[in-house]
Design a protein around this motif. Structure first.
Motif, PDB file in Angstrom:
ATOM      1  N   PRO A 126       0.791  -1.233   0.000  1.00  0.00           N
ATOM      2  CA  PRO A 126       0.000   0.000   0.000  1.00  0.00           C
ATOM      3  C   PRO A 126       0.828   1.290   0.000  1.00  0.00           C
ATOM      4  CG  PRO A 126      -0.771  -1.500   1.711  1.00  0.00           C
ATOM      5  CD  PRO A 126       0.458  -2.098   1.126  1.00  0.00           C
ATOM      6  N   THR A 127       1.981   1.270   0.684  1.00  0.00           N
ATOM      7  CA  THR A 127       2.791   2.489   0.752  1.00  0.00           C
ATOM      8  C   THR A 127       4.265   2.161   0.528  1.00  0.00           C
ATOM      9  OG1 THR A 127       3.217   2.328   3.128  1.00  0.00           O
ATOM     10  CG2 THR A 127       1.219   3.518   2.458  1.00  0.00           C
ATOM     11  N   GLU A 128       4.997   3.176   0.117  1.00  0.00           N
ATOM     12  CA  GLU A 128       6.442   3.019  -0.063  1.00  0.00           C
ATOM     13  C   GLU A 128       7.132   2.810   1.279  1.00  0.00           C
ATOM     14  OE1 GLU A 128      10.145   5.413  -2.116  1.00  0.00           O
ATOM     15  OE2 GLU A 128       8.094   5.946  -2.676  1.00  0.00           O
ATOM     16  N   THR A 129       6.588   3.396   2.337  1.00  0.00           N
ATOM     17  CA  THR A 129       7.156   3.229   3.677  1.00  0.00           C
ATOM     18  C   THR A 129       7.103   1.768   4.103  1.00  0.00           C
ATOM     19  OG1 THR A 129       6.433   5.462   4.242  1.00  0.00           O
ATOM     20  CG2 THR A 129       7.001   4.018   6.068  1.00  0.00           C
ATOM     21  N   LYS A 130       5.978   1.098   3.865  1.00  0.00           N
ATOM     22  CA  LYS A 130       5.866  -0.326   4.203  1.00  0.00           C
ATOM     23  C   LYS A 130       6.833  -1.150   3.362  1.00  0.00           C
ATOM     24  CE  LYS A 130       1.312  -0.658   6.132  1.00  0.00           C
ATOM     25  NZ  LYS A 130       0.156  -1.471   6.316  1.00  0.00           N
ATOM     26  N   ALA A 131       6.945  -0.803   2.084  1.00  0.00           N
ATOM     27  CA  ALA A 131       7.867  -1.532   1.208  1.00  0.00           C
ATOM     28  C   ALA A 131       9.304  -1.372   1.690  1.00  0.00           C
ATOM     29  CB  ALA A 131       7.724  -1.048  -0.229  1.00  0.00           C
ATOM     30  N   ARG A 132       9.681  -0.159   2.073  1.00  0.00           N
ATOM     31  CA  ARG A 132      11.038   0.096   2.564  1.00  0.00           C
ATOM     32  C   ARG A 132      11.297  -0.681   3.852  1.00  0.00           C
ATOM     33  NH1 ARG A 132      10.703   5.327   3.394  1.00  0.00           N
ATOM     34  NH2 ARG A 132      10.853   5.771   1.199  1.00  0.00           N
ATOM     35  N   TYR A 133      10.309  -0.653   4.761  1.00  0.00           N
ATOM     36  CA  TYR A 133      10.440  -1.373   6.037  1.00  0.00           C
ATOM     37  C   TYR A 133      10.601  -2.881   5.788  1.00  0.00           C
ATOM     38  CZ  TYR A 133       9.020  -3.687  10.347  1.00  0.00           C
ATOM     39  OH  TYR A 133       8.960  -4.515  11.428  1.00  0.00           O
ATOM     40  N   LEU A 134       9.750  -3.446   4.940  1.00  0.00           N
ATOM     41  CA  LEU A 134       9.831  -4.885   4.679  1.00  0.00           C
ATOM     42  C   LEU A 134      11.114  -5.253   3.943  1.00  0.00           C
ATOM     43  CD1 LEU A 134       6.129  -5.691   3.848  1.00  0.00           C
ATOM     44  CD2 LEU A 134       7.450  -6.487   5.796  1.00  0.00           C
ATOM     45  N   GLN A 135      11.576  -4.395   3.051  1.00  0.00           N
ATOM     46  CA  GLN A 135      12.844  -4.664   2.383  1.00  0.00           C
ATOM     47  C   GLN A 135      13.962  -4.778   3.403  1.00  0.00           C
ATOM     48  OE1 GLN A 135      14.367  -1.449   0.003  1.00  0.00           O
ATOM     49  NE2 GLN A 135      15.745  -2.786  -1.140  1.00  0.00           N
ATOM     50  N   THR A 136      13.934  -3.920   4.395  1.00  0.00           N
ATOM     51  CA  THR A 136      14.966  -3.919   5.427  1.00  0.00           C
ATOM     52  C   THR A 136      14.889  -5.153   6.309  1.00  0.00           C
ATOM     53  OG1 THR A 136      14.907  -1.512   5.461  1.00  0.00           O
ATOM     54  CG2 THR A 136      15.942  -2.590   7.324  1.00  0.00           C
ATOM     55  N   VAL A 137      13.693  -5.489   6.793  1.00  0.00           N
ATOM     56  CA  VAL A 137      13.581  -6.584   7.757  1.00  0.00           C
ATOM     57  C   VAL A 137      13.610  -7.963   7.116  1.00  0.00           C
ATOM     58  CG1 VAL A 137      12.395  -5.185   9.474  1.00  0.00           C
ATOM     59  CG2 VAL A 137      11.043  -6.524   7.860  1.00  0.00           C
ATOM     60  N   LEU A 138      13.257  -8.064   5.842  1.00  0.00           N
ATOM     61  CA  LEU A 138      13.249  -9.373   5.185  1.00  0.00           C
ATOM     62  C   LEU A 138      14.550  -9.669   4.457  1.00  0.00           C
ATOM     63  CD1 LEU A 138       9.656  -9.342   3.639  1.00  0.00           C
ATOM     64  CD2 LEU A 138      10.412 -10.541   5.691  1.00  0.00           C
ATOM     65  N   ASN A 139      15.437  -8.710   4.380  1.00  0.00           N
ATOM     66  CA  ASN A 139      16.669  -8.883   3.624  1.00  0.00           C
ATOM     67  C   ASN A 139      17.534  -9.975   4.244  1.00  0.00           C
ATOM     68  OD1 ASN A 139      18.409  -8.436   1.581  1.00  0.00           O
ATOM     69  ND2 ASN A 139      19.009  -6.384   2.214  1.00  0.00           N
ATOM     70  N   THR A 140      17.817 -10.998   3.453  1.00  0.00           N
ATOM     71  CA  THR A 140      18.673 -12.103   3.887  1.00  0.00           C
ATOM     72  C   THR A 140      19.696 -12.391   2.802  1.00  0.00           C
ATOM     73  OG1 THR A 140      17.225 -13.776   2.918  1.00  0.00           O
ATOM     74  CG2 THR A 140      16.784 -13.160   5.210  1.00  0.00           C
ATOM     75  N   GLY A 141      20.687 -13.165   3.140  1.00  0.00           N
ATOM     76  CA  GLY A 141      21.726 -13.484   2.171  1.00  0.00           C
ATOM     77  C   GLY A 141      21.300 -14.458   1.090  1.00  0.00           C
ATOM     78  N   ASP A 142      20.231 -15.238   1.329  1.00  0.00           N
ATOM     79  CA  ASP A 142      19.840 -16.259   0.355  1.00  0.00           C
ATOM     80  C   ASP A 142      18.832 -15.762  -0.676  1.00  0.00           C
ATOM     81  OD1 ASP A 142      17.756 -16.039   2.165  1.00  0.00           O
ATOM     82  OD2 ASP A 142      17.278 -18.166   2.116  1.00  0.00           O
ATOM     83  N   LYS A 143      18.376 -14.524  -0.547  1.00  0.00           N
ATOM     84  CA  LYS A 143      17.412 -13.955  -1.487  1.00  0.00           C
ATOM     85  C   LYS A 143      17.839 -12.532  -1.825  1.00  0.00           C
ATOM     86  CE  LYS A 143      13.541 -16.346   0.717  1.00  0.00           C
ATOM     87  NZ  LYS A 143      14.333 -16.980   1.750  1.00  0.00           N
ATOM     88  N   TRP A 144      17.479 -12.107  -3.026  1.00  0.00           N
ATOM     89  CA  TRP A 144      17.716 -10.720  -3.418  1.00  0.00           C
ATOM     90  C   TRP A 144      16.391  -9.991  -3.328  1.00  0.00           C
ATOM     91  CZ3 TRP A 144      19.465 -13.825  -8.011  1.00  0.00           C
ATOM     92  CH2 TRP A 144      20.744 -14.332  -7.797  1.00  0.00           C
ATOM     93  N   ILE A 145      16.376  -8.874  -2.638  1.00  0.00           N
ATOM     94  CA  ILE A 145      15.156  -8.086  -2.503  1.00  0.00           C
ATOM     95  C   ILE A 145      15.415  -6.709  -3.101  1.00  0.00           C
ATOM     96  CG2 ILE A 145      13.476  -7.102  -0.914  1.00  0.00           C
ATOM     97  CD1 ILE A 145      14.158  -9.357   1.028  1.00  0.00           C
ATOM     98  N   VAL A 146      14.596  -6.357  -4.093  1.00  0.00           N
ATOM     99  CA  VAL A 146      14.724  -5.072  -4.765  1.00  0.00           C
ATOM    100  C   VAL A 146      13.412  -4.318  -4.590  1.00  0.00           C
ATOM    101  CG1 VAL A 146      15.087  -3.938  -6.982  1.00  0.00           C
ATOM    102  CG2 VAL A 146      16.319  -6.051  -6.455  1.00  0.00           C
ATOM    103  N   ARG A 147      13.523  -3.040  -4.235  1.00  0.00           N
ATOM    104  CA  ARG A 147      12.339  -2.202  -4.064  1.00  0.00           C
ATOM    105  C   ARG A 147      12.323  -1.141  -5.142  1.00  0.00           C
ATOM    106  NH1 ARG A 147      11.583   2.635  -2.071  1.00  0.00           N
ATOM    107  NH2 ARG A 147      13.659   2.712  -1.173  1.00  0.00           N
TER     108      ARG A 147
END
Length: 162
Positions: free
Chosen positions: A110-131
């Motif tokens: 819904p918001t860029e703020t939520k996307a930024r927050y989830l990108q930060t907390v879900l970021n792991t070495g086994d997956k690439w997360i791009v926002r």
């Protein structure tokens, strides 16, 4: 002169007021932290389920050699709450020349703020997360999937992965 034992009524009321003010000030923050953690857990579970279903589809496609190698969200048979948690979900199998090299999923929050927050907390070495704005794309290399999929070549003549 009397020996005073305990607290007076005024002291007790004052202590209760102070505790009430502290409680009132901290409860919204605690609930907000809990809500964010709950949302993170729901999204992480939905992502994990989607990636697992993608892995199953890739394994199935390798074994069955179907004519079509396209994968859609409908192929994954995800529960409705996953599609609600990951709005506008799309999935793909990434290839480089004749090699399948990753699976990915994209969804819009819904918001860029939520996307930024989830990108930060879900970021792991086994997956690439791009926002990109409020859209997240999560890519998982196939080398992290089932060991039989580590090197899967696409045969353009047969249309099968070998």
């Amino acid at each position: 002169m009397k020996n005073q034992q305990g607290f007076t009524l005024t002291e007790l009321v004052l202590a209760m007021v102070v505790v009430g003010i502290i409680f009132t000030a901290t409860i919204p923050k605690i609930l907000n932290i809990y809500d964010k953690q709950q949302e993170k857990n729901e999204v992480a579970l939905a992502i994990s389920l989607t990636l697992n279903r993608l892995e199953e589809i890739v394994s199935q496609r390798v074994e069955e050699c179907p004519v079509s190698h396209n994968v859609t969200v409908n192929n994954l048979h995800l529960p409705p709450n996953t599609l609600t948690t990951l709005p506008s979900l799309s999935v793909a199998i990434g290839t480089t020349e004749k090699m399948m090299n990753n699976v990915s999923l994209s969804f819009v929050l819904p918001t860029e703020t939520k996307a930024r927050y989830l990108q930060t907390v879900l970021n792991t070495g086994d997956k690439w997360i791009v926002r990109n704005g409020n859209q997240l794309t999560i890519t998982q290399p196939i080398t992290l999937l089932n060991s039989i999929l580590k090197r899967v070549n696409y045969n353009v003549i047969t249309g099968c992965y070998e």
